[in-house]
Design a protein around this motif. Structure first.
Motif, short mmCIF file in Angstrom:
data_model
loop_
_atom_site.label_atom_id
_atom_site.label_comp_id
_atom_site.label_asym_id
_atom_site.label_seq_id
_atom_site.Cartn_x
_atom_site.Cartn_y
_atom_site.Cartn_z
N ALA A 210 11.21 18.68 0.15
CA ALA A 210 11.21 17.45 -0.66
C ALA A 210 11.37 16.23 0.23
N ALA A 211 12.22 16.33 1.24
CA ALA A 211 12.41 15.21 2.17
C ALA A 211 11.13 14.94 2.95
N GLN A 212 10.44 15.99 3.35
CA GLN A 212 9.17 15.83 4.07
C GLN A 212 8.13 15.15 3.19
N ARG A 213 8.03 15.62 1.93
CA ARG A 213 7.07 14.99 1.00
C ARG A 213 7.44 13.52 0.76
N ALA A 214 8.73 13.24 0.62
CA ALA A 214 9.17 11.86 0.40
C ALA A 214 8.86 10.99 1.62
N GLU B 231 6.41 11.47 3.73
CA GLU B 231 4.96 11.26 3.72
C GLU B 231 4.56 10.20 2.70
N GLU B 232 5.19 10.26 1.53
CA GLU B 232 4.91 9.26 0.48
C GLU B 232 5.37 7.87 0.93
N LEU B 233 6.52 7.82 1.58
CA LEU B 233 7.02 6.54 2.09
C LEU B 233 6.05 5.95 3.11
N SER B 234 5.54 6.78 3.99
CA SER B 234 4.57 6.33 4.98
C SER B 234 3.30 5.82 4.32
N ALA B 235 2.80 6.57 3.34
CA ALA B 235 1.58 6.16 2.63
C ALA B 235 1.83 4.86 1.85
N ALA B 236 2.97 4.76 1.21
CA ALA B 236 3.29 3.55 0.44
C ALA B 236 3.44 2.35 1.37
N SER B 237 4.02 2.56 2.52
CA SER B 237 4.18 1.48 3.49
C SER B 237 2.82 1.00 4.00
N ALA B 238 1.94 1.95 4.29
CA ALA B 238 0.59 1.58 4.74
C ALA B 238 -0.16 0.83 3.64
N ALA B 239 -0.03 1.29 2.40
CA ALA B 239 -0.69 0.62 1.28
C ALA B 239 -0.13 -0.79 1.09
N ASN B 240 1.17 -0.93 1.25
CA ASN B 240 1.81 -2.24 1.12
C ASN B 240 1.33 -3.19 2.21
N THR B 241 1.22 -2.69 3.43
CA THR B 241 0.74 -3.51 4.55
C THR B 241 -0.70 -3.95 4.29
N ALA B 242 -1.54 -3.03 3.86
CA ALA B 242 -2.94 -3.35 3.57
C ALA B 242 -3.04 -4.37 2.45
N ALA B 243 -2.25 -4.19 1.40
CA ALA B 243 -2.28 -5.13 0.27
C ALA B 243 -1.79 -6.51 0.70
N SER B 244 -0.79 -6.53 1.54
CA SER B 244 -0.24 -7.79 2.04
C SER B 244 -1.28 -8.54 2.87
N GLU B 245 -1.97 -7.80 3.73
CA GLU B 245 -3.02 -8.41 4.54
C GLU B 245 -4.16 -8.94 3.67
N GLN B 246 -4.53 -8.17 2.66
CA GLN B 246 -5.59 -8.60 1.73
C GLN B 246 -5.16 -9.85 0.98
N LEU B 247 -3.90 -9.89 0.56
CA LEU B 247 -3.38 -11.07 -0.16
C LEU B 247 -3.41 -12.29 0.75
N GLN B 248 -3.02 -12.13 2.00
CA GLN B 248 -3.05 -13.26 2.93
C GLN B 248 -4.47 -13.77 3.15
N GLN B 249 -5.42 -12.84 3.29
CA GLN B 249 -6.81 -13.21 3.47
C GLN B 249 -7.34 -13.96 2.24
N ASN B 250 -7.04 -13.42 1.06
CA ASN B 250 -7.50 -14.07 -0.18
C ASN B 250 -6.82 -15.41 -0.39
N THR B 251 -5.57 -15.52 0.03
CA THR B 251 -4.85 -16.80 -0.08
C THR B 251 -5.53 -17.84 0.80
N ARG B 252 -5.89 -17.47 2.03
CA ARG B 252 -6.59 -18.39 2.94
C ARG B 252 -7.94 -18.82 2.34
N GLN B 253 -8.67 -17.84 1.79
CA GLN B 253 -9.98 -18.15 1.21
C GLN B 253 -9.83 -19.10 0.01
N LEU B 254 -8.82 -18.86 -0.80
CA LEU B 254 -8.60 -19.74 -1.95
C LEU B 254 -8.23 -21.15 -1.49
N LYS B 255 -7.38 -21.23 -0.51
CA LYS B 255 -6.96 -22.54 0.01
C LYS B 255 -8.16 -23.29 0.58
#
Length: 108
Positions: A68-72, A74-98
């Motif tokens: 369970a700890a191993q699965r958690a 792995e999920e934490l790593s995937a969630a962190s990567a998804a969060n980083t990607a979403a954050s970068e996309q938000l920054q890019q879209n924010t620049r484009q909107l500005k």
């Protein structure tokens, strides 16, 4: 308390053959000592069996928890990567909107 009583009985039973006067008394004392020792061995065996079962269950719970700890992790790593990607996309879209707002205000 029970263990102490059992030890006292065992000691008394083993001392009886020395004190016994007849062969029958010695035989009886030896039988009593044997029965006591047999009972103690059976109790020890039951305790050992229970301890082995408890250890096996604990080992299984540990293995399950590690999985369970191993699965958690792995999920934490995937969630962190998804969060980083979403954050970068938000920054890019924010620049484009500005930039789009700046172009609109400059043109209009």
């Amino acid at each position: 308390m029970i263990k102490r009583f059992g030890c006292v009985l065992l000691l008394a039973a083993t001392a009886l053959p020395v004190l016994a006067q007849t062969v029958d008394e010695q035989l009886l004392a030896a039988q009593m000592a044997y029965q006591q020792a047999n009972n103690l061995q059976e109790q020890a065996q039951a305790r050992l069996t229970q301890a082995q079962a408890s250890k096996q269950q604990a080992d299984q719970r540990l293995a399950d928890a590690q999985m369970a700890a191993q699965r958690a992790a792995e999920e934490l790593s995937a969630a962190s990567a998804a969060n980083t990607a979403a954050s970068e996309q938000l920054q890019q879209n924010t620049r484009q909107l500005k930039e789009a707002w700046q172009r609109k205000e400059a043109g209009g």
